[in-house]
Design a protein around this motif. Structure first.
Motif, short mmCIF file in Angstrom:
data_model
loop_
_atom_site.label_atom_id
_atom_site.label_comp_id
_atom_site.label_asym_id
_atom_site.label_seq_id
_atom_site.Cartn_x
_atom_site.Cartn_y
_atom_site.Cartn_z
N ASN A 65 47.62 66.52 96.06
CA ASN A 65 47.92 67.94 95.79
C ASN A 65 46.76 68.64 95.10
O ASN A 65 46.48 69.81 95.38
CB ASN A 65 49.19 68.07 94.95
N GLU A 66 46.09 67.93 94.21
CA GLU A 66 44.93 68.51 93.52
C GLU A 66 43.82 68.87 94.52
O GLU A 66 43.27 69.97 94.48
CB GLU A 66 44.41 67.51 92.48
N TYR A 67 43.51 67.93 95.43
CA TYR A 67 42.47 68.18 96.43
C TYR A 67 42.89 69.31 97.39
O TYR A 67 42.07 70.15 97.76
CB TYR A 67 42.15 66.92 97.22
N ARG A 68 44.15 69.31 97.79
CA ARG A 68 44.64 70.36 98.69
C ARG A 68 44.55 71.73 98.02
O ARG A 68 44.15 72.72 98.63
CB ARG A 68 46.08 70.05 99.13
N LYS A 69 44.89 71.77 96.73
CA LYS A 69 44.82 73.02 95.97
C LYS A 69 43.37 73.51 95.88
O LYS A 69 43.09 74.70 96.10
CB LYS A 69 45.38 72.80 94.57
N LEU A 70 42.42 72.59 95.60
CA LEU A 70 41.02 72.98 95.53
C LEU A 70 40.52 73.47 96.88
O LEU A 70 39.76 74.46 96.95
CB LEU A 70 40.16 71.81 95.03
N GLY A 71 40.96 72.82 97.96
CA GLY A 71 40.60 73.28 99.30
C GLY A 71 41.14 74.67 99.58
O GLY A 71 40.45 75.51 100.17
N SER A 72 42.37 74.93 99.15
CA SER A 72 42.99 76.25 99.35
C SER A 72 42.27 77.33 98.55
O SER A 72 42.05 78.45 99.05
CB SER A 72 44.46 76.22 98.95
N ILE A 73 41.89 77.00 97.31
CA ILE A 73 41.15 77.97 96.48
C ILE A 73 39.81 78.29 97.14
O ILE A 73 39.40 79.45 97.22
CB ILE A 73 40.97 77.44 95.04
N LYS A 102 33.23 71.31 92.41
CA LYS A 102 31.96 70.75 92.88
C LYS A 102 31.86 70.90 94.38
O LYS A 102 32.85 70.72 95.11
CB LYS A 102 31.84 69.29 92.49
N LEU A 103 30.65 71.23 94.83
CA LEU A 103 30.39 71.39 96.26
C LEU A 103 29.21 70.53 96.67
O LEU A 103 28.37 70.18 95.84
CB LEU A 103 30.07 72.86 96.57
N LYS A 104 29.15 70.21 97.96
CA LYS A 104 27.98 69.50 98.48
C LYS A 104 26.93 70.54 98.84
O LYS A 104 27.18 71.45 99.62
CB LYS A 104 28.35 68.67 99.71
N GLU A 105 25.76 70.36 98.29
CA GLU A 105 24.67 71.32 98.45
C GLU A 105 24.27 71.51 99.92
O GLU A 105 23.94 72.61 100.35
CB GLU A 105 23.47 70.84 97.63
N THR A 106 24.35 70.43 100.70
CA THR A 106 23.91 70.49 102.10
C THR A 106 24.99 70.98 103.05
O THR A 106 24.71 71.20 104.22
CB THR A 106 23.42 69.09 102.55
N ASN A 107 26.22 71.14 102.57
CA ASN A 107 27.33 71.57 103.42
C ASN A 107 27.41 73.09 103.53
O ASN A 107 27.11 73.81 102.59
CB ASN A 107 28.67 71.05 102.88
N ASN A 114 36.61 71.99 104.21
CA ASN A 114 37.18 70.85 104.94
C ASN A 114 37.04 69.54 104.17
O ASN A 114 37.87 68.66 104.29
CB ASN A 114 36.53 70.72 106.32
N LEU A 115 35.98 69.43 103.37
CA LEU A 115 35.76 68.24 102.56
C LEU A 115 36.97 68.00 101.64
O LEU A 115 37.46 66.88 101.53
CB LEU A 115 34.48 68.39 101.74
N TYR A 116 37.46 69.05 101.00
CA TYR A 116 38.60 68.90 100.09
C TYR A 116 39.91 68.65 100.84
O TYR A 116 40.75 67.87 100.38
CB TYR A 116 38.71 70.10 99.13
N PHE A 117 40.08 69.27 102.00
CA PHE A 117 41.29 68.98 102.78
C PHE A 117 41.25 67.56 103.33
O PHE A 117 42.28 66.87 103.38
CB PHE A 117 41.46 70.01 103.91
#
Length: 193
Positions: A65-73, A102-107, A114-117
């Motif tokens: 749920n935490e990762y899904r929430k971060l993906g939604s934000i 946190k994000l991937k710099e190269t993405n 999509n990484l968080y989902f």
């Protein structure tokens, strides 16, 4: 170790034969006892560590749920994301608090969303597998404990051999020895010799 089996024998030769027979019987018993004791110590320790790690993992709960929430934000703020950013502070839509993601710099922005989902999906799968492995490990530990109890109560080499066979110890060691020999030595044919 002492040989404690008292027998009456007719001749000196019979006494020597009896002694040798008893000696090898006891030697086999203590050899098996030592091998199985080492196996139980190692396996029980390995399984208990595995169970403790899995228990801690399960007690922490799933982060799905935490990762899904971060993906939604991130998805709702995709218009302000850009490639090259390593982290971003955004408002949590449930609490209104600012959180750092946190994000991937190269993405690209889509790839970071999509990484968080994907993390959420993987977390769901891994958490479920952790529960299954935990339950399986508990069953293995209990089964091994029962066999260890039989091991402690064993009084003959035949009983120890049966436990060893049930644990499938002997066949594994033979395969390892054969494999080592195959690796160490190679044959080459030179001039048909």
């Amino acid at each position: 170790s002492e040989l404690t089996d008292a027998r009456e024998v007719a001749t000196y030769q019979d006494a020597v034969k009896s002694y040798i027979s008893l000696y090898y019987h006891n030697f086999e018993f203590y050899k098996l006892k030592k091998e199985l004791d080492s196996y139980f110590d190692k396996e029980m320790h390995r399984l208990s560590e595995k169970i403790n790690k899995l228990k801690n993992r399960i007690e922490l709960g799933s982060r799905e749920n935490e990762y899904r929430k971060l993906g939604s934000i991130l998805l709702s703020n995709i218009h302000i994301l850009s490639k090259g950013i390593t982290k971003i502070n955004l408002s949590d839509y449930e609490t209104g608090e600012e959180i750092e993601i946190k994000l991937k710099e190269t993405n690209s922005p889509n790839e970071n969303v999509n990484l968080y989902f994907d993390k959420a999906k993987d977390e769901k799968i891994n958490f479920g597998k952790s529960k299954e492995i935990y339950e399986t490990s508990i069953r293995k530990f209990n089964s091994l404990s029962e066999k260890q109890k039989l091991f402690f109560e064993s009084k003959s080499a035949d009983e120890l051999k049966l436990i060893r066979k049930e644990l499938k110890i002997g066949s594994i060691k033979k395969i390892k020895k054969e494999t080592k020999l195959d690796i160490k030595y190679k044959q080459y044919r030179i001039d048909d010799k």
